[in-house]
Each structure stands twice: as structure tokens, then as C-alpha cells.
Write a protein that holds these residues in place. Structure first.
Motif, PDB file in Angstrom:
ATOM      1  N   VAL A 123     -42.643  64.626  46.302  1.00 22.89           N
ATOM      2  CA  VAL A 123     -42.796  64.923  44.869  1.00 22.89           C
ATOM      3  C   VAL A 123     -41.516  65.546  44.310  1.00 22.89           C
ATOM      4  O   VAL A 123     -41.060  65.175  43.214  1.00 22.89           O
ATOM      5  N   MET A 124     -40.902  66.477  45.037  1.00 16.53           N
ATOM      6  CA  MET A 124     -39.679  67.104  44.547  1.00 16.53           C
ATOM      7  C   MET A 124     -38.550  66.091  44.411  1.00 16.53           C
ATOM      8  O   MET A 124     -37.786  66.109  43.433  1.00 16.53           O
ATOM      9  N   PHE A 125     -38.433  65.184  45.376  1.00  9.27           N
ATOM     10  CA  PHE A 125     -37.424  64.139  45.309  1.00  9.27           C
ATOM     11  C   PHE A 125     -37.678  63.245  44.084  1.00  9.27           C
ATOM     12  O   PHE A 125     -36.751  62.864  43.363  1.00  9.27           O
ATOM     13  N   ALA A 126     -38.940  62.920  43.847  1.00 14.90           N
ATOM     14  CA  ALA A 126     -39.287  62.071  42.703  1.00 14.90           C
ATOM     15  C   ALA A 126     -38.959  62.769  41.379  1.00 14.90           C
ATOM     16  O   ALA A 126     -38.407  62.155  40.456  1.00 14.90           O
ATOM     17  N   VAL A 127     -39.316  64.045  41.274  1.00 19.34           N
ATOM     18  CA  VAL A 127     -39.011  64.787  40.049  1.00 19.34           C
ATOM     19  C   VAL A 127     -37.498  64.872  39.836  1.00 19.34           C
ATOM     20  O   VAL A 127     -36.999  64.736  38.705  1.00 19.34           O
ATOM     21  N   ALA A 128     -36.754  65.078  40.931  1.00 14.82           N
ATOM     22  CA  ALA A 128     -35.293  65.126  40.829  1.00 14.82           C
ATOM     23  C   ALA A 128     -34.736  63.799  40.325  1.00 14.82           C
ATOM     24  O   ALA A 128     -33.850  63.766  39.460  1.00 14.82           O
ATOM     25  N   SER A 129     -35.257  62.689  40.852  1.00 13.72           N
ATOM     26  CA  SER A 129     -34.789  61.371  40.421  1.00 13.72           C
ATOM     27  C   SER A 129     -35.118  61.127  38.957  1.00 13.72           C
ATOM     28  O   SER A 129     -34.291  60.610  38.190  1.00 13.72           O
ATOM     29  N   GLY A 130     -36.328  61.497  38.553  1.00 15.23           N
ATOM     30  CA  GLY A 130     -36.702  61.346  37.157  1.00 15.23           C
ATOM     31  C   GLY A 130     -35.837  62.179  36.236  1.00 15.23           C
ATOM     32  O   GLY A 130     -35.451  61.746  35.138  1.00 15.23           O
ATOM     33  N   THR A 131     -35.495  63.381  36.697  1.00 17.53           N
ATOM     34  CA  THR A 131     -34.626  64.249  35.902  1.00 17.53           C
ATOM     35  C   THR A 131     -33.240  63.635  35.742  1.00 17.53           C
ATOM     36  O   THR A 131     -32.662  63.645  34.645  1.00 17.53           O
ATOM     37  N   LEU A 132     -32.691  63.095  36.829  1.00 20.72           N
ATOM     38  CA  LEU A 132     -31.384  62.441  36.752  1.00 20.72           C
ATOM     39  C   LEU A 132     -31.426  61.219  35.834  1.00 20.72           C
ATOM     40  O   LEU A 132     -30.450  60.912  35.138  1.00 20.72           O
ATOM     41  N   ALA A 133     -32.560  60.532  35.834  1.00 24.19           N
ATOM     42  CA  ALA A 133     -32.686  59.334  35.001  1.00 24.19           C
ATOM     43  C   ALA A 133     -32.610  59.650  33.515  1.00 24.19           C
ATOM     44  O   ALA A 133     -32.154  58.824  32.717  1.00 24.19           O
ATOM     45  N   VAL A 134     -33.045  60.852  33.139  1.00 28.50           N
ATOM     46  CA  VAL A 134     -33.068  61.213  31.716  1.00 28.50           C
ATOM     47  C   VAL A 134     -32.104  62.344  31.392  1.00 28.50           C
ATOM     48  O   VAL A 134     -32.116  62.868  30.278  1.00 28.50           O
ATOM     49  N   ALA A 135     -31.246  62.717  32.373  1.00 25.96           N
ATOM     50  CA  ALA A 135     -30.382  63.881  32.192  1.00 25.96           C
ATOM     51  C   ALA A 135     -29.410  63.714  31.037  1.00 25.96           C
ATOM     52  O   ALA A 135     -29.118  64.662  30.306  1.00 25.96           O
ATOM     53  N   ALA A 136     -28.879  62.518  30.874  1.00 25.89           N
ATOM     54  CA  ALA A 136     -27.944  62.209  29.779  1.00 25.89           C
ATOM     55  C   ALA A 136     -26.801  63.228  29.724  1.00 25.89           C
ATOM     56  O   ALA A 136     -25.989  63.286  30.640  1.00 25.89           O
ATOM     57  N   ASP A 137     -26.759  64.043  28.690  1.00 29.72           N
ATOM     58  CA  ASP A 137     -25.628  64.947  28.496  1.00 29.72           C
ATOM     59  C   ASP A 137     -25.880  66.363  29.018  1.00 29.72           C
ATOM     60  O   ASP A 137     -25.058  67.255  28.792  1.00 29.72           O
ATOM     61  N   SER A 138     -26.983  66.587  29.712  1.00 31.14           N
ATOM     62  CA  SER A 138     -27.319  67.946  30.142  1.00 31.14           C
ATOM     63  C   SER A 138     -26.768  68.233  31.536  1.00 31.14           C
ATOM     64  O   SER A 138     -27.312  67.775  32.543  1.00 31.14           O
ATOM     65  N   THR A 139     -25.696  68.982  31.605  1.00 37.41           N
ATOM     66  CA  THR A 139     -25.116  69.372  32.893  1.00 37.41           C
ATOM     67  C   THR A 139     -26.085  70.243  33.687  1.00 37.41           C
ATOM     68  O   THR A 139     -26.215  70.094  34.902  1.00 37.41           O
ATOM     69  N   ALA A 140     -26.775  71.139  32.994  1.00 38.68           N
ATOM     70  CA  ALA A 140     -27.720  72.033  33.672  1.00 38.68           C
ATOM     71  C   ALA A 140     -28.825  71.240  34.355  1.00 38.68           C
ATOM     72  O   ALA A 140     -29.234  71.563  35.483  1.00 38.68           O
ATOM     73  N   LEU A 141     -29.317  70.182  33.705  1.00 38.05           N
ATOM     74  CA  LEU A 141     -30.363  69.357  34.309  1.00 38.05           C
ATOM     75  C   LEU A 141     -29.861  68.640  35.551  1.00 38.05           C
ATOM     76  O   LEU A 141     -30.600  68.470  36.519  1.00 38.05           O
ATOM     77  N   VAL A 142     -28.618  68.223  35.527  1.00 31.54           N
ATOM     78  CA  VAL A 142     -28.056  67.532  36.700  1.00 31.54           C
ATOM     79  C   VAL A 142     -28.017  68.481  37.896  1.00 31.54           C
ATOM     80  O   VAL A 142     -28.411  68.116  39.012  1.00 31.54           O
ATOM     81  N   TYR A 143     -27.559  69.696  37.680  1.00 34.76           N
ATOM     82  CA  TYR A 143     -27.508  70.658  38.789  1.00 34.76           C
ATOM     83  C   TYR A 143     -28.913  71.029  39.261  1.00 34.76           C
ATOM     84  O   TYR A 143     -29.149  71.187  40.470  1.00 34.76           O
ATOM     85  N   ALA A 144     -29.848  71.161  38.332  1.00 36.87           N
ATOM     86  CA  ALA A 144     -31.230  71.456  38.714  1.00 36.87           C
ATOM     87  C   ALA A 144     -31.811  70.308  39.530  1.00 36.87           C
ATOM     88  O   ALA A 144     -32.511  70.529  40.529  1.00 36.87           O
ATOM     89  N   ALA A 145     -31.496  69.078  39.114  1.00 37.15           N
ATOM     90  CA  ALA A 145     -31.984  67.912  39.856  1.00 37.15           C
ATOM     91  C   ALA A 145     -31.372  67.857  41.250  1.00 37.15           C
ATOM     92  O   ALA A 145     -32.055  67.523  42.227  1.00 37.15           O
ATOM     93  N   ALA A 146     -30.095  68.194  41.374  1.00 41.05           N
ATOM     94  CA  ALA A 146     -29.439  68.194  42.681  1.00 41.05           C
ATOM     95  C   ALA A 146     -30.091  69.215  43.616  1.00 41.05           C
ATOM     96  O   ALA A 146     -30.309  68.949  44.812  1.00 41.05           O
ATOM     97  N   ALA A 147     -30.411  70.390  43.062  1.00 33.31           N
ATOM     98  CA  ALA A 147     -31.071  71.413  43.866  1.00 33.31           C
ATOM     99  C   ALA A 147     -32.463  70.957  44.307  1.00 33.31           C
ATOM    100  O   ALA A 147     -32.855  71.141  45.464  1.00 33.31           O
ATOM    101  N   LEU A 148     -33.200  70.347  43.386  1.00 32.63           N
ATOM    102  CA  LEU A 148     -34.539  69.871  43.706  1.00 32.63           C
ATOM    103  C   LEU A 148     -34.494  68.720  44.706  1.00 32.63           C
ATOM    104  O   LEU A 148     -35.341  68.617  45.606  1.00 32.63           O
TER     105      LEU A 148
END
Length: 414
Positions: A299-324
Motif C-alpha cells: 500500500v505504501m509503495f502504491a501511494v508513493a507511485s500515485g503521489t509521483l504520478a500527480v506530483a507535477a510542480d510540488s518538490t515536497a510531494l516528490v520527497y514525501a513520495a520517495a520516503a514512502l
């Protein structure tokens, strides 16, 4: 040989050959021996991925393009995938320590040839040999760790050994890249040879020996697949590793697509750090909560992938997705190797070898599939493809509640 089953999972009980040899007192882990095995895992993982960090210099010195040089990672995985099952069967009767020393010596030889080679075909041959050595080592290490530990600490023992994977990715590759830039990529591979030489002495001094299997002792593949729980774990391994490799192989390209190409190293450092945290947490809970760990990681891997898919211009989301992503992935090797060993019972050694072959086939395939996606659909398609692959993984883990990913591990008595 009798084959009693557990009242909790229906899995075959371990054969005496798999638990023979010296076992430490209850409640204690033989850390010097387990850390030697963890170093072997570190060497296998770093040898596989190191070319990615020194790819431009290697390609320039060997006179080939970076795409061709990148196949040095693929051929390593192919060497493991093609030879793990036949070689492990051929060496089943060897004493375990002798086999482990042979595999580590194979890494020393392959990395030395890689360092001194000035010809692309010779380098690729050395990389294939390194993959063969990895197949022997990976098929051996998890079972070795289990034999060294008391029954109720076998999961923790595997977790200790598997720390070599995130350490190689989070620290080894960046350090190797820095060393290659400062002193040359050849020095990096020679350092790997020196580390293998030290490990040979370490294993000789601290790791207990165990007998191999008698002739005909290994279960055939067909019988292993028929054991309840083995097939689901192998299927999850194949698809999960494929998903991870698609994203990890082309993470720099994906980040460049987001305008964060210069932050690749930092993103991977976040991923590696959270992977270490994941494997520590997995080691604490694997002996009692294997199913929860498998579900939560997916589930965490899936949420991370979904976050990266919609991260667009959000650097903070990319780092959060990498951590997840790291939290979801870091414990996966421990969870999957423990699950297949538990499910396999008397066929666990064969099941482990099959897992190693599928793991490396998925790694080789991930590079190819990811490249095709990149060429045809662009970098934005990578996280979406991962989400698509993780859906059947979650379904299989959820369905395998009795065999494969049970709520309670029979061998711990939990």
C-alpha cells in the motif's frame, strides 16, 4: 521422509537437514556471522548497481555508448536468472560454507577483471560471471541466516542479513560514484575486490559450516510449486520487483521530467534512508506480523507511485513520495524470503532458488519494460504503470491469507 503439517498454516515442517548445525542459545543472534552474511548481500547488491554510478566514464573508456554500457547491469541480472536454479541444484551437496566462499571469490574475480578490462566484450563476460556468483549467493544466504538463528528469531536474522541491500543503494552507490569521479571507476571496482577478500577471511573465521543436501534431497520445481503458498509468494515477487525496477531504473529520467534532475542524488538518499528504517522495523516485527508488513508495504509503495504520478510542480510531494517508497520497499526482500521459506517447508531451498531467479528476471525485465514505456509514452507513464502492476500484488497478498502470507507464522509460535 515424513512430512507433518502445521495445524496453523498447513505448511510442511522443516526437514532436519535445514535446521542442523550449531544454533545459538534462545534469545540470541550470532551477530558476527550474520553481519558477514549482510556484507555478502552488500557486495552482491553494490556489484550489480555500481555501473549506474560510473556509467559515463565506463562507456568513454571502453568506447561504447552509455546505452550499451547500461546493459552491464542487465547482463548481471540475466546471469543470475539463468544460472541460479541449475547451479544451485548442481552444488546442493556442497557444504554451505564452501559454497558461500566460492560465491564471494567469484565476485572478487569478476570485479578484478572488470577493473582491468579495456575491452567491452570481456567486461560484459565478467559482469555475467558476477551475476552467476550472485545467483549462488542469493539462493544460499536467507537459508543460511535461518539456520544460524533460534526458530523464533529466524525472521530477525534474515532482516539483519538483508540490511546489505538498502546500505548498498543508499550509501554504496553514492560512495562508489564519488570514488570513481575522484580516482577513476577502475579503482571503485578494485575496492570491491578488496572488500570481497576481507569478507573471505571474515566468513572463514566467524560463520559456522553446515552440510549440504544428500543426492536427490532437493525438491523438484514442479513439486515445490504445488506446495500451498509458494506460488503466490513467487508471483508477488515477480510483479513487485518488476514494478520497483521500472521506476528505480529510470528515476533520474523521471525527475528530470519534473524539473528536478539536479536533485536525483538527494531523492535517492531520502529513499535509501527510509529503506533502512523500513528494514529495521521489519526486523522487529517479521516474526509475528508478516502479513501486515506485506500488505502495508504494498500500500505504501502504491501511494508513493500515485503521489509521483500527480506530483507535477510540488518538490515536497516528490520527497514525501520517495520516503514512502523506501518505507514500502525496504522490508520487501526480508518479507518475501521469509514468506517463501515458511511456505516451502521441506522444499524451501528450491523455493528460495526460484525466488532468486524470478527476482533477477524481473530486474532485467524492468529495465526493458521501463525503456519501452519511456520511448512510447514518456516519463510521466512510469508511476502509472507501477500503480497498474501493484493492483494484482495487493489482490494476491490479500487472498493468500492461509498460505503464503498468513497472519501468524507457524514456526514462531506467535
Amino acid at each position: 521422509m515424513s512430512n507433518p503439517t502445521s495445524s496453523k498454516t498447513g505448511s510442511p515442517a522443516p526437514s532436519p537437514a535445514r535446521v542442523s548445525g550449531p544454533v545459538p542459545p534462545s534469545g540470541k543472534l550470532p551477530l558476527p556471522a550474520l553481519l558477514a552474511l549482510a556484507t555478502a548481500v552488500f557486495i552482491t547488491s553494490l556489484t550489480e548497481t555500481l555501473p549506474a554510478g560510473v556509467l559515463p566514464a565506463m562507456s568513454a573508456d571502453l568506447g561504447v555508448g552509455e546505452a550499451a554500457m547500461g546493459q552491464s547491469v542487465t547482463i548481471y541480472a540475466i546471469g543470475t536468472a539463468l544460472t541460479a536454479i541449475p547451479l544451485t541444484a548442481a552444488t546442493a551437496g556442497w557444504r554451505r560454507k564452501r559454497l558461500l566462499l566460492t560465491a564471494v571469490a567469484g565476485f572478487a574475480l569478476a570485479n578484478t577483471v572488470t577493473a582491468v578490462s579495456t575491452h567491452y566484450p570481456l567486461t560484459m563476460a565478467a559482469r555475467f560471471v558476477a551475476g552467476v556468483a550472485a545467483g549462488l549467493a542469493w539462493a544460499l544466504l536467507a537459508g543460511y541466516a535461518r539456520r544460524l538463528a533460534p526458530v523464533h528469531l529466524q525472521g530477525k536474522a534474515i532482516a539483519v542479513v538483508m540490511t546489505g541491500v538498502p546500505l548498498a543503494l543508499s550509501l554504496g552507490v553514492p560512495a562508489g560514484t564519488f570514488l570513481g569521479a575522484a580516482l577513476g571507476w577502475q579503482i571503485t571496482f578494485l575496492v570491491m575486490t578488496a572488500l570481497a577478500a576481507v569478507l573471505l577471511a571474515w566468513i572463514t573465521l566467524t560463520v559456522p559450516d553446515h552440510p549440504g543436501q544428500p543426492r536427490g534431497g532437493r525438491a523438484p520445481i514442479r513439486r515445490t510449486l504445488a506446495v500451498p503458498g509458494v506460488a503466490p509468494v513467487l508471483l508477488v515477487t515477480l510483479v513487485l520487483v518488476l514494478a520497483h525496477t521500472i521506476l528505480y531504473t529510470y528515476v533520474a529520467t523521471f525527475l528530470d521530467h519534473l524539473g528536478m534532475g539536479g536533485s536525483t542524488g538527494l531523492v535517492l538518499l531520502v529513499f535509501g534512508g527510509s529503506s533502512l528504517l523500513s528494514i529495521w522495523f521489519t526486523g522487529l516485527h517479521i516474526d509475528r506480523r508478516l502479513r501486515v508488513l506485506a500488505l502495508a508495504g504494498t500500500v505504501m509503495f502504491a501511494v508513493a507511485s500515485g503521489t509521483l504520478a500527480v506530483a507535477a510542480d510540488s518538490t515536497a510531494l516528490v520527497y514525501a513520495a520517495a520516503a514512502l517508497w523506501g518505507l514500502g520497499w525496504g522490508g520487501a526482500p526480508t518479507v518475501l524470503q521469509t514468506a517463501v521459506s515458511d511456505a516451502g517447508g521441506e522444499t524451501a531451498d528450491t523455493a528460495q532458488t526460484m525466488l532468486v531467479s524470478l527476482w533477477n528476471a524481473a530486474m532485467a525485465g524492468g529495465g526493458v519494460v521501463g525503456g519501452l514505456l519511456l520511448d512510447r509514452l514518456g516519463a510521466a507513464a512510469l508511476p502509472w504503470s507501477v500503480l497498474l502492476l501493484l493492483a494484482p500484488v495487493l489482490i494476491v497478498v490479500t487472498a493468500a491469507r492461509t498460505h503464503g502470507f498468513p497472519a501468524r507464522r507457524a514456526r514462531t509460535g506467535a
